[in-house]
Design a protein around this motif. Structure first.
Motif, PDB file in Angstrom:
ATOM      1  N   GLN A  34       0.954  -1.144  -0.048  1.00 43.80           N
ATOM      2  CA  GLN A  34       0.001  -0.125   0.019  1.00 43.80           C
ATOM      3  C   GLN A  34       0.813   1.250   0.051  1.00 43.80           C
ATOM      4  O   GLN A  34       1.970   1.304   0.605  1.00 43.80           O
ATOM      5  CB  GLN A  34      -1.207  -0.053   1.241  1.00 43.80           C
ATOM      6  CG  GLN A  34      -2.073  -1.202   1.345  1.00 43.80           C
ATOM      7  CD  GLN A  34      -2.870  -1.259   2.473  1.00 43.80           C
ATOM      8  OE1 GLN A  34      -1.956  -1.341   3.628  1.00 43.80           O
ATOM      9  NE2 GLN A  34      -4.069  -0.923   2.612  1.00 43.80           N
ATOM     10  N   ARG A  35       0.261   2.249  -0.764  1.00 38.43           N
ATOM     11  CA  ARG A  35       1.082   3.604  -0.534  1.00 38.43           C
ATOM     12  C   ARG A  35      -0.069   4.544  -0.088  1.00 38.43           C
ATOM     13  O   ARG A  35      -1.401   4.581  -0.631  1.00 38.43           O
ATOM     14  CB  ARG A  35       1.399   3.943  -1.949  1.00 38.43           C
ATOM     15  CG  ARG A  35       2.276   5.310  -1.927  1.00 38.43           C
ATOM     16  CD  ARG A  35       2.735   5.748  -3.059  1.00 38.43           C
ATOM     17  NE  ARG A  35       1.810   5.615  -4.158  1.00 38.43           N
ATOM     18  CZ  ARG A  35       2.113   5.445  -5.489  1.00 38.43           C
ATOM     19  NH1 ARG A  35       3.442   5.277  -5.768  1.00 38.43           N
ATOM     20  NH2 ARG A  35       1.209   5.320  -6.501  1.00 38.43           N
ATOM     21  N   CYS A  36       0.328   5.383   0.958  1.00 32.86           N
ATOM     22  CA  CYS A  36      -0.610   6.408   1.353  1.00 32.86           C
ATOM     23  C   CYS A  36      -0.559   7.526   0.283  1.00 32.86           C
ATOM     24  O   CYS A  36       0.317   8.295  -0.239  1.00 32.86           O
ATOM     25  CB  CYS A  36      -0.179   6.989   2.749  1.00 32.86           C
ATOM     26  SG  CYS A  36      -0.983   8.553   3.288  1.00 32.86           S
ATOM     27  N   SER A  37      -2.022   7.958  -0.298  1.00 28.93           N
ATOM     28  CA  SER A  37      -2.265   8.787  -1.162  1.00 28.93           C
ATOM     29  C   SER A  37      -1.928  10.176  -0.515  1.00 28.93           C
ATOM     30  O   SER A  37      -1.783  11.277  -1.298  1.00 28.93           O
ATOM     31  CB  SER A  37      -3.508   8.974  -1.905  1.00 28.93           C
ATOM     32  OG  SER A  37      -3.702   7.728  -2.277  1.00 28.93           O
ATOM     33  N   GLY A  40       2.570   9.796   0.925  1.00 26.93           N
ATOM     34  CA  GLY A  40       3.304   8.886   0.041  1.00 26.93           C
ATOM     35  C   GLY A  40       4.226   7.864   0.911  1.00 26.93           C
ATOM     36  O   GLY A  40       4.841   7.267   0.144  1.00 26.93           O
ATOM     37  N   THR A  41       3.766   7.664   1.980  1.00 28.05           N
ATOM     38  CA  THR A  41       4.544   6.517   2.790  1.00 28.05           C
ATOM     39  C   THR A  41       4.099   5.224   2.090  1.00 28.05           C
ATOM     40  O   THR A  41       2.778   5.038   1.852  1.00 28.05           O
ATOM     41  CB  THR A  41       4.183   6.546   4.070  1.00 28.05           C
ATOM     42  OG1 THR A  41       4.603   7.892   4.685  1.00 28.05           O
ATOM     43  CG2 THR A  41       4.738   5.352   4.958  1.00 28.05           C
ATOM     44  N   CYS A  50      -2.795   4.852   7.307  1.00 28.25           N
ATOM     45  CA  CYS A  50      -1.461   4.962   7.414  1.00 28.25           C
ATOM     46  C   CYS A  50      -1.058   5.291   8.961  1.00 28.25           C
ATOM     47  O   CYS A  50      -1.566   5.992   9.510  1.00 28.25           O
ATOM     48  CB  CYS A  50      -1.100   6.335   6.527  1.00 28.25           C
ATOM     49  SG  CYS A  50       0.540   6.958   6.539  1.00 28.25           S
ATOM     50  N   HIS A  51       0.187   4.682   8.997  1.00 30.62           N
ATOM     51  CA  HIS A  51       0.823   4.789  10.404  1.00 30.62           C
ATOM     52  C   HIS A  51       1.654   5.951  10.543  1.00 30.62           C
ATOM     53  O   HIS A  51       2.146   6.406  11.649  1.00 30.62           O
ATOM     54  CB  HIS A  51       1.657   3.475  10.926  1.00 30.62           C
ATOM     55  CG  HIS A  51       2.642   3.046   9.968  1.00 30.62           C
ATOM     56  ND1 HIS A  51       3.823   3.754   9.714  1.00 30.62           N
ATOM     57  CD2 HIS A  51       2.824   2.092   8.936  1.00 30.62           C
ATOM     58  CE1 HIS A  51       4.528   3.333   8.724  1.00 30.62           C
ATOM     59  NE2 HIS A  51       3.955   2.340   8.318  1.00 30.62           N
ATOM     60  N   GLU A  52       1.780   6.683   9.428  1.00 27.93           N
ATOM     61  CA  GLU A  52       2.680   8.125   9.467  1.00 27.93           C
ATOM     62  C   GLU A  52       1.794   9.140   9.675  1.00 27.93           C
ATOM     63  O   GLU A  52       1.960  10.164  10.491  1.00 27.93           O
ATOM     64  CB  GLU A  52       3.309   8.309   8.287  1.00 27.93           C
ATOM     65  CG  GLU A  52       4.549   7.295   8.142  1.00 27.93           C
ATOM     66  CD  GLU A  52       5.642   7.570   9.076  1.00 27.93           C
ATOM     67  OE1 GLU A  52       6.008   8.648   9.388  1.00 27.93           O
ATOM     68  OE2 GLU A  52       6.286   6.371   9.753  1.00 27.93           O
ATOM     69  N   CYS A  53       0.665   9.182   8.860  1.00 26.76           N
ATOM     70  CA  CYS A  53      -0.471  10.489   8.952  1.00 26.76           C
ATOM     71  C   CYS A  53      -1.733  10.244   9.385  1.00 26.76           C
ATOM     72  O   CYS A  53      -2.652  11.131   9.506  1.00 26.76           O
ATOM     73  CB  CYS A  53      -0.235  11.109   7.476  1.00 26.76           C
ATOM     74  SG  CYS A  53      -1.070  10.291   6.345  1.00 26.76           S
TER      75      CYS A  53
END
Length: 140
Positions: A34-37, A40-41, A50-53
């Motif tokens: 997976q890629r976070c739209s 971009g992670t 997403c675990h980043e945002c």
């Protein structure tokens, strides 16, 4: 039938709603992550957010299938009877070119020759009609 002659199946993953696209890709010979739209992670293992945002705007992409051995362990005694004939074998954390780290097996190489930093390439081993498992081969 006694335990010596009884066939014990290898445990297989059970796809979930969130992981189904990953397992479909594996069955087709594609390593999908997976890629976070939003940020971009690149993400692995399959998640809802997403675990980043914390965005839920995730898309599935085909990863390159290339990576580097981040860490590894040689398994001499199988944790399940269904894997008893496979040992010794190497289980590794592979850092994909896209960034995520995934756990898999390094195949077709003597365990004592695997090293941290080795370059690897994914391939898929058919485990059932529905499941193909991603494994890695040294890219020497």
């Amino acid at each position: 039938m006694d335990n010596d002659t009884q066939q014990i199946p290898r445990p297989l993953p059970v796809p979930t709603k969130v992981s189904q696209p990953y397992w479909e890709g594996c069955r087709e010979g594609r390593l999908r992550i997976q890629r976070c739209s939003a940020c971009g992670t690149h993400l692995f293992y399959p998640v809802y957010m997403c675990h980043e945002c914390t965005s839920q705007k995730l898309e599935w992409i085909d990863a390159s299938g290339r990576g580097t051995v981040y860490s590894y362990s040689v398994i001499y005694r199988a944790p399940y009877a269904g894997l008893a004939d496979d040992g010794p074998y190497t289980v590794a954390l592979v850092e994909l070119e896209e960034g995520p780290i995934m756990m898999s097996q390094i195949v077709d190489v003597a365990p004592e020759t695997v090293r941290v930093g080795d370059r690897v390439q994914v391939e898929f081993q058919r485990a059932s009609d529905e499941i193909a498992l991603p494994v890695f081969r040294l890219a020497r």
